[in-house]
Design a protein around this motif. Structure first.
Motif, PDB file in Angstrom:
ATOM      1  N   ILE A 284       0.842  -1.194   0.000  1.00  0.00           N
ATOM      2  CA  ILE A 284       0.000   0.000   0.000  1.00  0.00           C
ATOM      3  C   ILE A 284       0.878   1.246   0.000  1.00  0.00           C
ATOM      4  O   ILE A 284       1.757   1.408   0.849  1.00  0.00           O
ATOM      5  CB  ILE A 284      -0.940   0.011   1.231  1.00  0.00           C
ATOM      6  CG1 ILE A 284      -1.859  -1.210   1.195  1.00  0.00           C
ATOM      7  CG2 ILE A 284      -1.754   1.298   1.257  1.00  0.00           C
ATOM      8  CD1 ILE A 284      -2.699  -1.328  -0.060  1.00  0.00           C
ATOM      9  N   LYS A 285       0.652   2.104  -0.978  1.00  0.00           N
ATOM     10  CA  LYS A 285       1.431   3.329  -1.101  1.00  0.00           C
ATOM     11  C   LYS A 285       0.619   4.574  -0.744  1.00  0.00           C
ATOM     12  O   LYS A 285       1.192   5.653  -0.534  1.00  0.00           O
ATOM     13  CB  LYS A 285       1.969   3.468  -2.524  1.00  0.00           C
ATOM     14  CG  LYS A 285       2.909   2.333  -2.933  1.00  0.00           C
ATOM     15  CD  LYS A 285       3.362   2.490  -4.373  1.00  0.00           C
ATOM     16  CE  LYS A 285       4.277   1.335  -4.790  1.00  0.00           C
ATOM     17  NZ  LYS A 285       4.688   1.457  -6.221  1.00  0.00           N
ATOM     18  N   GLY A 286      -0.718   4.430  -0.708  1.00  0.00           N
ATOM     19  CA  GLY A 286      -1.552   5.594  -0.432  1.00  0.00           C
ATOM     20  C   GLY A 286      -2.815   5.235   0.325  1.00  0.00           C
ATOM     21  O   GLY A 286      -3.427   4.202   0.074  1.00  0.00           O
ATOM     22  N   ILE A 287      -3.177   6.082   1.268  1.00  0.00           N
ATOM     23  CA  ILE A 287      -4.443   5.974   1.986  1.00  0.00           C
ATOM     24  C   ILE A 287      -5.286   7.183   1.609  1.00  0.00           C
ATOM     25  O   ILE A 287      -4.860   8.331   1.778  1.00  0.00           O
ATOM     26  CB  ILE A 287      -4.257   5.956   3.517  1.00  0.00           C
ATOM     27  CG1 ILE A 287      -3.286   4.849   3.930  1.00  0.00           C
ATOM     28  CG2 ILE A 287      -5.603   5.787   4.211  1.00  0.00           C
ATOM     29  CD1 ILE A 287      -3.795   3.465   3.720  1.00  0.00           C
ATOM     30  N   ILE A 288      -6.470   6.923   1.083  1.00  0.00           N
ATOM     31  CA  ILE A 288      -7.404   7.992   0.731  1.00  0.00           C
ATOM     32  C   ILE A 288      -8.539   7.954   1.742  1.00  0.00           C
ATOM     33  O   ILE A 288      -9.221   6.941   1.873  1.00  0.00           O
ATOM     34  CB  ILE A 288      -7.950   7.807  -0.697  1.00  0.00           C
ATOM     35  CG1 ILE A 288      -6.800   7.696  -1.711  1.00  0.00           C
ATOM     36  CG2 ILE A 288      -8.884   8.955  -1.066  1.00  0.00           C
ATOM     37  CD1 ILE A 288      -7.260   7.362  -3.123  1.00  0.00           C
ATOM     38  N   TYR A 289      -8.708   9.041   2.445  1.00  0.00           N
ATOM     39  CA  TYR A 289      -9.715   9.107   3.503  1.00  0.00           C
ATOM     40  C   TYR A 289     -10.950   9.867   3.059  1.00  0.00           C
ATOM     41  O   TYR A 289     -10.854  10.964   2.472  1.00  0.00           O
ATOM     42  CB  TYR A 289      -9.152   9.832   4.729  1.00  0.00           C
ATOM     43  CG  TYR A 289      -8.137   9.075   5.531  1.00  0.00           C
ATOM     44  CD1 TYR A 289      -8.519   8.187   6.528  1.00  0.00           C
ATOM     45  CD2 TYR A 289      -6.772   9.261   5.317  1.00  0.00           C
ATOM     46  CE1 TYR A 289      -7.576   7.497   7.287  1.00  0.00           C
ATOM     47  CE2 TYR A 289      -5.820   8.580   6.063  1.00  0.00           C
ATOM     48  CZ  TYR A 289      -6.234   7.704   7.048  1.00  0.00           C
ATOM     49  OH  TYR A 289      -5.300   7.033   7.795  1.00  0.00           O
ATOM     50  N   ASP A 290     -12.099   9.328   3.377  1.00  0.00           N
ATOM     51  CA  ASP A 290     -13.315  10.127   3.404  1.00  0.00           C
ATOM     52  C   ASP A 290     -13.144  11.120   4.567  1.00  0.00           C
ATOM     53  O   ASP A 290     -12.261  10.949   5.413  1.00  0.00           O
ATOM     54  CB  ASP A 290     -14.521   9.217   3.630  1.00  0.00           C
ATOM     55  CG  ASP A 290     -15.829   9.976   3.766  1.00  0.00           C
ATOM     56  OD1 ASP A 290     -16.039  10.935   3.003  1.00  0.00           O
ATOM     57  OD2 ASP A 290     -16.604   9.617   4.669  1.00  0.00           O
ATOM     58  N   LEU A 291     -13.982  12.149   4.622  1.00  0.00           N
ATOM     59  CA  LEU A 291     -13.863  13.134   5.702  1.00  0.00           C
ATOM     60  C   LEU A 291     -14.961  12.946   6.747  1.00  0.00           C
ATOM     61  O   LEU A 291     -14.707  12.559   7.885  1.00  0.00           O
ATOM     62  CB  LEU A 291     -13.917  14.549   5.125  1.00  0.00           C
ATOM     63  CG  LEU A 291     -13.803  15.693   6.138  1.00  0.00           C
ATOM     64  CD1 LEU A 291     -12.444  15.691   6.831  1.00  0.00           C
ATOM     65  CD2 LEU A 291     -14.050  17.045   5.442  1.00  0.00           C
ATOM     66  N   ASP A 292     -16.210  13.208   6.355  1.00  0.00           N
ATOM     67  CA  ASP A 292     -17.325  13.148   7.297  1.00  0.00           C
ATOM     68  C   ASP A 292     -17.562  11.739   7.804  1.00  0.00           C
ATOM     69  O   ASP A 292     -17.718  10.806   7.017  1.00  0.00           O
ATOM     70  CB  ASP A 292     -18.599  13.670   6.628  1.00  0.00           C
ATOM     71  CG  ASP A 292     -18.560  15.167   6.401  1.00  0.00           C
ATOM     72  OD1 ASP A 292     -18.574  15.901   7.396  1.00  0.00           O
ATOM     73  OD2 ASP A 292     -18.494  15.594   5.233  1.00  0.00           O
ATOM     74  N   GLY A 293     -17.597  11.590   9.125  1.00  0.00           N
ATOM     75  CA  GLY A 293     -17.847  10.290   9.716  1.00  0.00           C
ATOM     76  C   GLY A 293     -16.640   9.378   9.706  1.00  0.00           C
ATOM     77  O   GLY A 293     -16.685   8.285  10.266  1.00  0.00           O
ATOM     78  N   THR A 294     -15.557   9.821   9.073  1.00  0.00           N
ATOM     79  CA  THR A 294     -14.350   9.018   8.962  1.00  0.00           C
ATOM     80  C   THR A 294     -13.199   9.671   9.721  1.00  0.00           C
ATOM     81  O   THR A 294     -12.676   9.111  10.671  1.00  0.00           O
ATOM     82  CB  THR A 294     -13.960   8.807   7.486  1.00  0.00           C
ATOM     83  OG1 THR A 294     -15.026   8.108   6.817  1.00  0.00           O
ATOM     84  CG2 THR A 294     -12.681   8.006   7.355  1.00  0.00           C
ATOM     85  N   ILE A 295     -12.823  10.874   9.306  1.00  0.00           N
ATOM     86  CA  ILE A 295     -11.814  11.630  10.047  1.00  0.00           C
ATOM     87  C   ILE A 295     -12.471  12.451  11.151  1.00  0.00           C
ATOM     88  O   ILE A 295     -11.926  12.598  12.241  1.00  0.00           O
ATOM     89  CB  ILE A 295     -11.018  12.549   9.101  1.00  0.00           C
ATOM     90  CG1 ILE A 295     -10.208  11.724   8.103  1.00  0.00           C
ATOM     91  CG2 ILE A 295     -10.106  13.483   9.903  1.00  0.00           C
ATOM     92  CD1 ILE A 295      -9.479  12.557   7.068  1.00  0.00           C
ATOM     93  N   ILE A 296     -13.643  12.973  10.852  1.00  0.00           N
ATOM     94  CA  ILE A 296     -14.339  13.833  11.810  1.00  0.00           C
ATOM     95  C   ILE A 296     -15.725  13.282  12.140  1.00  0.00           C
ATOM     96  O   ILE A 296     -16.350  12.623  11.316  1.00  0.00           O
ATOM     97  CB  ILE A 296     -14.468  15.288  11.282  1.00  0.00           C
ATOM     98  CG1 ILE A 296     -15.132  15.307   9.893  1.00  0.00           C
ATOM     99  CG2 ILE A 296     -13.111  15.956  11.239  1.00  0.00           C
ATOM    100  CD1 ILE A 296     -15.365  16.703   9.335  1.00  0.00           C
ATOM    101  N   VAL A 297     -16.178  13.571  13.349  1.00  0.00           N
ATOM    102  CA  VAL A 297     -17.486  13.103  13.816  1.00  0.00           C
ATOM    103  C   VAL A 297     -18.533  14.129  13.398  1.00  0.00           C
ATOM    104  O   VAL A 297     -18.654  15.190  14.010  1.00  0.00           O
ATOM    105  CB  VAL A 297     -17.502  12.937  15.349  1.00  0.00           C
ATOM    106  CG1 VAL A 297     -18.836  12.365  15.809  1.00  0.00           C
ATOM    107  CG2 VAL A 297     -16.361  12.057  15.809  1.00  0.00           C
ATOM    108  N   THR A 298     -19.282  13.815  12.348  1.00  0.00           N
ATOM    109  CA  THR A 298     -20.238  14.792  11.823  1.00  0.00           C
ATOM    110  C   THR A 298     -21.605  14.211  11.490  1.00  0.00           C
ATOM    111  O   THR A 298     -22.452  14.928  10.945  1.00  0.00           O
ATOM    112  CB  THR A 298     -19.697  15.454  10.533  1.00  0.00           C
ATOM    113  OG1 THR A 298     -19.345  14.416   9.602  1.00  0.00           O
ATOM    114  CG2 THR A 298     -18.487  16.322  10.811  1.00  0.00           C
ATOM    115  N   THR A 299     -21.808  12.932  11.764  1.00  0.00           N
ATOM    116  CA  THR A 299     -23.086  12.318  11.370  1.00  0.00           C
ATOM    117  C   THR A 299     -24.269  13.091  11.932  1.00  0.00           C
ATOM    118  O   THR A 299     -25.217  13.418  11.203  1.00  0.00           O
ATOM    119  CB  THR A 299     -23.151  10.849  11.833  1.00  0.00           C
ATOM    120  OG1 THR A 299     -22.077  10.123  11.216  1.00  0.00           O
ATOM    121  CG2 THR A 299     -24.473  10.220  11.423  1.00  0.00           C
TER     122      THR A 299
END
Length: 214
Positions: A4-19
């Motif tokens: 694995i060379k790259g991690i692509i993150y979603d933002l809402d609900g993944t990095i930050i608590v926004t649900t």
């Protein structure tokens, strides 16, 4: 196994608590326009762009109410984004991924205005300001693979060398369609979306991603 060379993150609900924040935004828009907001919609729109969410809910009425509906929802989330918090372990995971030489970017359905407000509220994320693909940068949102493929291209990586990390079924669909691996963020097992296959790795703390890329 491909390194694995790259991690692509979603933002809402993944990095930050926004649900809750986004749910309240949809509910606020519904109140203003006298449109009921079913619980099923709040689940199914996760990972979608706001425009796609409005179309999902309103159907043929989207042409009449969709633009205003989205405007009210977005205004609410931007105004109240100061309540947003980071999910457990993200800064630590990001630091260790960087030390390992693994690139980390964000690919989100959110608009630039919301992202800017979030980054201002959470300075720890400013390091990713120039490594974020947002709604205005692509045509078709998740579950279409376009945003994830665009992100991998900007990272200079083959999509097969990347993992997409997200919290929603639409994230899983987009990652699968793109050809990326997928890791599911689910803090509470009771909240797990049964539509996501059981063989998909699940993390509740971001530092757990490190064991998947070692």
């Amino acid at each position: 196994m491909t390194k694995i060379k790259g991690i692509i993150y979603d933002l809402d609900g993944t990095i930050i608590v926004t649900t809750d924040l986004h749910d309240r935004g949809w509910i606020e828009a519904g109140k203003c326009l006298n449109i009921p907001i079913p619980d099923e919609f709040l689940l199914n729109q996760k990972g979608m762009t706001d425009e796609a969410g409005a179309k999902l809910l309103l159907g043929e009425k989207c042409n009449e109410h969709g633009k205003k509906f989205v405007q009210i929802k977005q205004a609410y989330t931007v105004k109240n984004c100061d309540i947003v918090k980071l999910l457990d372990g993200f800064p630590e995971a990001l630091e260790q991924l960087t030390e390992k030489g693994i690139k980390a970017w964000i690919c989100t359905s959110a608009h630039k205005e919301f992202i800017t407000a979030v980054f201002n509220s959470l300075p720890q994320l400013q390091i990713l300001a120039d490594k974020t693909v947002f709604r205005e940068m692509y045509t078709h949102g998740k579950p279409n693979p376009e945003p994830i493929l665009l992100t991998a291209k900007l990272m200079g990586l083959d999509i097969n060398d990347c993992i997409y990390v997200g919290d929603a079924y639409n994230d899983y669909l987009a990652a699968t369609a793109a050809g990326a691996g997928f890791t599911y963020v689910c803090k509470n097992p009771r909240d797990k979306d049964a539509r996501i296959p059981a063989n998909i790795p699940v993390i509740s703390n971001h530092t757990q991603i490190l064991s998947l890329v070692s």
